[in-house]
Design a protein around this motif. Structure first.
Motif, PDB file in Angstrom:
ATOM      1  N   VAL A  16     -12.707 -82.943 -30.851  1.00  0.00           N
ATOM      2  CA  VAL A  16     -13.457 -81.854 -30.219  1.00  0.00           C
ATOM      3  C   VAL A  16     -13.124 -80.529 -30.889  1.00  0.00           C
ATOM      4  O   VAL A  16     -14.010 -79.727 -31.210  1.00  0.00           O
ATOM      5  N   SER A  24     -19.583 -80.806 -37.620  1.00  0.00           N
ATOM      6  CA  SER A  24     -19.591 -82.264 -37.507  1.00  0.00           C
ATOM      7  C   SER A  24     -19.209 -82.963 -38.799  1.00  0.00           C
ATOM      8  O   SER A  24     -18.733 -84.100 -38.774  1.00  0.00           O
ATOM      9  N   GLY A  61     -18.806 -83.154 -25.166  1.00  0.00           N
ATOM     10  CA  GLY A  61     -19.789 -82.081 -25.244  1.00  0.00           C
ATOM     11  C   GLY A  61     -20.763 -82.131 -24.086  1.00  0.00           C
ATOM     12  O   GLY A  61     -21.105 -81.097 -23.498  1.00  0.00           O
ATOM     13  N   HIS A  97     -21.931 -73.657 -30.038  1.00  0.00           N
ATOM     14  CA  HIS A  97     -21.223 -74.844 -30.525  1.00  0.00           C
ATOM     15  C   HIS A  97     -22.165 -75.690 -31.375  1.00  0.00           C
ATOM     16  O   HIS A  97     -22.544 -76.797 -31.009  1.00  0.00           O
ATOM     17  N   MET A 100     -20.933 -79.347 -32.368  1.00  0.00           N
ATOM     18  CA  MET A 100     -20.942 -80.269 -31.239  1.00  0.00           C
ATOM     19  C   MET A 100     -22.373 -80.586 -30.823  1.00  0.00           C
ATOM     20  O   MET A 100     -22.721 -81.746 -30.546  1.00  0.00           O
TER      21      MET A 100
END
Length: 218
Positions: A16, A24, A61, A97, A100
C-alpha cells in the motif's frame, strides 16, 4: 500463527505504501519482500501468486474509498446530494492516489480464474460500491417522482443499474482524463490544476450528474 498473520498484513502494508508513494509499477514481489524485511520467497506462504498480493493491496484501496464514501454522505440527506458527494469523493481519491486508483480497477490483471477459492476476489470489493450507487439512483427517482411528476412517459428511463453504470463510467472517465490533463487542454484550464481540479472539476462532475439524473439541486 500470529507471526504469520503479522507477516501477511506487513506485506500488504508495504505494498500500500509503495503504490501510494511510487505508483503501481513499483509493486514488484521482490521489492515488497525486501521492504518488508523478508526473503523474496516468503510472500508465497500467504500469496501463491503476485496477482493475489496485488489484489489484497487493491482491496485496501476499496476499504479506504468506502470509508471516505461513508464520511461524505453523512451530512447529505437526499439521494441526489449523496450521489453528488460520492462523485466528488471518487474523483478526489483518483487524483490523490493515482497509483492505487489505477490498481483497484485492473480486474483483468487481478481477478484471474486461478484465484485461490479461500481468498475473496477483488470484484467482491468493487461490486458493493457499484450496488450502492444503483440503490441511490433508484432512491433518487423515487424521491424525484414523489416531489413532482415523473419526467417523460413511464418506462422511458433505463433501469437504475444501467444509469448507475453510465454515471460511474462518466465520473471515472472525468477522473482519468483530468489526471492525464486531457480535459484541461480541451477546456483551456491551467495544467497545474491536474492534482486538485478546483471549481472547474466540480462543474464537470455536476454536469455528469445533470446528464444522468437531471439538474443538481442540493
Amino acid at each position: 500463527m500470529d507471526n504469520e498473520k503479522s507477516l501477511r498484513e506487513r506485506l500488504i502494508d508495504v505494498g500500500v505504501d509503495l503504490v501510494i508513494t511510487e505508483g503501481s509499477a513499483s509493486l514488484g514481489l521482490r521489492e515488497i519482500a525486501r521492504r518488508a524485511g523478508v526473503s523474496h520467497g516468503a510472500p508465497r506462504r500467504h500469496f501463491p501468486t503476485h496477482q493475489a498480493l496485488l489484489s489484497a493491496i487493491a482491496r485496501r484501496g476499496f476499504e479506504d474509498l468506502g470509508a471516505r464514501f461513508e464520511a461524505a454522505i453523512e451530512g447529505a440527506a437526499s439521494a441526489q446530494a449523496q450521489l453528488r458527494a460520492l462523485a466528488r469523493v471518487y474523483v478526489a481519491y483518483a487524483l490523490e492516489h493515482r497509483g492505487m486508483f489505477e490498481l483497484m480497477f485492473r480486474h483483468d490483471l487481478l481477478d484471474s480464474e486461478g484465484s485461490p477459492s479461500d481468498r475473496p476476489r477483488l470484484r467482491e470489493s468493487t461490486l458493493p460500491l457499484y450496488e450502492f450507487i444503483v440503490r441511490l439512483v433508484a432512491r433518487y427517482r423515487t424521491e424525484r417522482d414523489t416531489a413532482r411528476e415523473p419526467v417523460g412517459p413511464a418506462g422511458t428511463e433505463p433501469p437504475p443499474a444501467v444509469t448507475a453504470a453510465a454515471l460511474w463510467s462518466n465520473i471515472h472517465g472525468i477522473a482519468q482524463l483530468w489526471a492525464w490533463r486531457s480535459l484541461q487542454l480541451a477546456l483551456g484550464a491551467p495544467p497545474s490544476d491536474a492534482a486538485s481540479g478546483g471549481a472547474e472539476l466540480d462543474r464537470l462532475v455536476d454536469a455528469a450528474l445533470d446528464a444522468h439524473l437531471g439538474p443538481v439541486s442540493v
